[in-house]
Motif scaffolding. Sequence first.
Motif: not given
Length: 441
Positions: A332-351
Amino acid sequence: MANHVIIKNRIRKFNKVIKVSSDKSISIRSILIASQAIGTSKISNLLESEDVINTLKAIKKLGINYEKIKNTYKIYGYGLNGFCFKKNTTINAGNSGTLARLILGLLVKSKKEVKIIGDKSLSKRDFSRVIKPLRLFGVNIKNKNNLMPIKILGTDFLRPIKYFEKIGSAQVKSCLIFSALNTPGITVINSKKSRNHTELMLKFLKYPIKVENKKKFEKISIEGLKQFKAFDYDVPGDISSASFFMVLTLLSKKSSLIINNVNINPSRIGIVTILNKMGAKIRLKKRRLYNGERIANIYIKSKNVLNAVNCPAELNSSAIDEFLIIFLVAAKANGISRFKELGEMNKKESRRLDLGIKFLRLIGIKVERDKDNIKIYGNPNLILSQSFEIKNFLKDHRVFFLSCITALTLGGEWKINDKDSIRTSFPNFLNILKSIGAKIN
Ligand code: S3P
């Protein structure tokens, strides 16, 4: 009863004061640490969710009794390694990676083999991150492909280790701290920063644990085999649960919310930093200290204009469970958001990284992915009117919460399956939503 919810209306403006459920990480730790203390610990406001109930069942199977009197759980500990249990004991950790990993650290001296199992989601998660260092202590662990079921047999010949925990996982760090409690000598863990509730609780109990702040990591030294006494603990609110209500308020119109008594440990408030970078103006008031932890009331208001964020990877660990809901704000934000190195998110309760991207695309948001880095092209005018059905997300509670908040803020007609996933961490979620005016069937 149906195991889904239907949401057809956005939430109307609200100005409310709420409390969210108690902190899951602290609830689990308080039980496990009380199980190793000498005497009767009293834990009040324990989170009564499945992950925590499974922790209580686990210590019970290992010979530690507990009872609930009014709002307080009494846990009767016999000191370090005071477990006493039958042959062929199996512990079912259910959905909880925290329970499964932390309890291994408490079993490093067990004389009988213990089997740890979990649900479908937990059975897909990798345990090499704890198995490898536990073997260095001298523990016997049997398993296939680093997955559950895991069989652990302790040893009388534990040796202290020096280990570099490079993932930034509090579950790994805490497992090793627990193992160090049972190990003679001094164990040293150089750990990439992550939530530090275990260290704070042990310090509050005057356990000889030393934490030195280095530039990129923390050096944690633990002296083994020291006994500690039972304690009283009042568990504060969970910022991870609060985060869904923070975003609900932020993305609604002319609304405000106060969330009382939330744990604001600096290792957990990445979401506040990130949302404030996006222009949110979240305030933490009535700050107080409680047994080494920090607590505050969270004040948040709706915001018409939000800016994209270039999120520094250093914040990843302190917001690791909150990225799904942060992605919605980026949408919902104005512009392009960038997030880096989030591989750990795929090791949680789901990918969760994969699912988060899929979810954003489903609601019409452009996302570019390069390995574990993503760009979200925000659309401040985003409003939904189509029908959506959310299913097949391995019953990940945080995907369910995200879907509800999206429906209530962006509109559309939603059928969201696996409602019972909320029992994992936040059984009150739907009731609190209804109490501030959400219409949910
Ligand atoms: C937790 C640590 C985090 C978090 C999890 C709870 C804990 O996992 O995602 O929900 O209580 O220690 P990692 O430590 O593996 O990042």
